[in-house]
Design an enzyme around this catalytic site. Structure first.
Site, PDB file in Angstrom:
ATOM      1  N   ARG A   5     -10.107  12.691 -29.941  1.00  0.00           N
ATOM      2  CA  ARG A   5      -9.075  13.311 -28.826  1.00  0.00           C
ATOM      3  C   ARG A   5      -7.797  12.477 -28.954  1.00  0.00           C
ATOM      4  O   ARG A   5      -6.658  12.954 -28.984  1.00  0.00           O
ATOM      5  CB  ARG A   5      -9.593  13.544 -27.390  1.00  0.00           C
TER       6      ARG A   5
ATOM      7  N   ASP B 183       0.978  -1.125  -0.042  1.00  0.00           N
ATOM      8  CA  ASP B 183      -0.083   0.061   0.185  1.00  0.00           C
ATOM      9  C   ASP B 183       0.851   1.294  -0.171  1.00  0.00           C
ATOM     10  O   ASP B 183       1.553   1.403   1.013  1.00  0.00           O
ATOM     11  CB  ASP B 183      -0.919  -0.260   1.237  1.00  0.00           C
TER      12      ASP B 183
ATOM     13  N   SER C 197      -2.333   5.919 -23.364  1.00  0.00           N
ATOM     14  CA  SER C 197      -1.512   4.543 -23.783  1.00  0.00           C
ATOM     15  C   SER C 197      -2.510   3.414 -23.818  1.00  0.00           C
ATOM     16  O   SER C 197      -2.698   2.861 -22.716  1.00  0.00           O
ATOM     17  CB  SER C 197      -0.445   4.538 -22.823  1.00  0.00           C
TER      18      SER C 197
ATOM     19  N   GLY D   6       2.474   3.415 -10.009  1.00  0.00           N
ATOM     20  CA  GLY D   6       1.380   3.239  -8.748  1.00  0.00           C
ATOM     21  C   GLY D   6       0.678   4.311  -8.495  1.00  0.00           C
ATOM     22  O   GLY D   6       0.855   5.452  -8.731  1.00  0.00           O
TER      23      GLY D   6
ATOM     24  N   LYS E 279      -0.930  14.585  -9.874  1.00  0.00           N
ATOM     25  CA  LYS E 279       0.160  14.559 -10.893  1.00  0.00           C
ATOM     26  C   LYS E 279       1.054  15.840 -10.787  1.00  0.00           C
ATOM     27  O   LYS E 279       2.474  15.615 -10.852  1.00  0.00           O
ATOM     28  CB  LYS E 279       0.072  14.049 -12.146  1.00  0.00           C
TER      29      LYS E 279
ATOM     30  N   TYR F 279      -7.168  14.044  -9.998  1.00  0.00           N
ATOM     31  CA  TYR F 279      -6.092  13.223 -10.496  1.00  0.00           C
ATOM     32  C   TYR F 279      -4.722  14.143 -10.965  1.00  0.00           C
ATOM     33  O   TYR F 279      -3.794  13.886 -10.858  1.00  0.00           O
ATOM     34  CB  TYR F 279      -6.605  12.376 -11.261  1.00  0.00           C
TER      35      TYR F 279
END
Length: 268
Positions: free
Chosen positions: A178, A55, A170, A76, A144, A140
């Site tokens: 798009r 974790d 990917s 991860g 990043k 999200y």
């Protein structure tokens, strides 16, 4: 690829969609490929593999996970938009734990799976490079951005080098209009990881992860030292994609570089 592979490479997120691809593609890069995820992994560890459930929100567990590795490929964490509370542990605490463990164990090279959602609120008629101010389109994407800042800090402070790949889309093939602009083939993704692992003196480099698509929004001039030359193109799939019903002109997938992420939520 270099003829001198690493002794032990760590791949986090090995049970995820891209993790499963990389598990097969990275076997020749190290004597031992250590695979980690919070989810069960199948198949069981094969020759030259180690499988460890971890974790990322557990600092002590990550510290143990990183011990003995030469480099880290950090894929991860949560990979789609969720409530901030669900992203906090794996993506924000998790990336900090990975870098702290790298510092303590002397790991000097990390490949960080960043995302195009760090700049997702740019419009599709804009062309940007890695020096453009970030405009995250989601919780999200915000996580990043934080990961890129952690990478920058740990290079400036501790000399840990990182290539942050702002992955486009990917998948085996682009799924919509798009993605004709954002598609990154698996082969080109592996090339980016290879260049990130073996190029000397990368400091903290941000590179956009896209194949050689006809229409591009991203300029990789600031990552030219990596020598990344994409081999594939979404043009192969254009006819099939354009045969699908077209979204409305004001659909987020036709307006923002981050597509639907720009309007996901809110989460109560």
């Amino acid at each position: 690829m270099t003829t001198t592979p690493f002794n032990r490479l760590l791949l986090t997120g090995a049970a995820g969609g891209l993790g499963k691809v990389l598990r097969e593609r990275l076997k020749g890069y190290a004597e031992v490929l250590r695979l980690s995820d919070i989810s069960p992994m199948a198949p069981a560890a094969g020759p030259h593999e180690e499988v460890i459930t971890c974790d990322l929100a557990d600092k002590a567990a990550v510290h143990t996970l990183v011990e003995g590795v030469d480099a880290i490929i950090h894929f991860g964490g949560v990979s789609t938009e969720h409530a901030f509370e669900e992203i906090l542990g794996p993506n924000i605490c998790g990336v900090f734990h990975v870098y702290e463990a790298a510092r303590k164990h002397g790991v000097k090279r990390i490949i960080f799976a960043s995302s195009n959602h760090t700049i997702g609120f740019y419009r599709q008629d804009e062309r940007i490079d890695a020096h453009a101010p970030r405009r995250p389109d989601s919780y999200y994407g915000l996580s990043k951005c934080y990961g890129e800042d952690v990478a920058s800090f740990y290079f400036d402070r501790y000399g840990i080098e990182t290539v942050s790949i702002r992955i486009g889309s990917s998948f085996p093939q682009p799924q919509n209009l798009r993605m004709l602009c954002t598609w990154l083939s698996y082969d080109d993704l592996v090339q980016l990881i290879e260049r990130g692992l073996f190029t000397p003196g990368v400091g903290h480099t941000i590179v956009y992860g896209a194949s050689d698509n006809r229409t591009v929004w991203w300029d990789n001039r600031h990552a030219a030292h990596l020598g990344y030359v994409p081999k594939d193109s979404s043009e192969t799939f254009r006819a099939a994609v354009e045969a699908q019903p077209a979204p409305a002109a004001d659909d987020p997938s036709m307006v923002y570089q981050g597509g639907a992420f720009a309007v996901a939520g809110p989460f109560n």
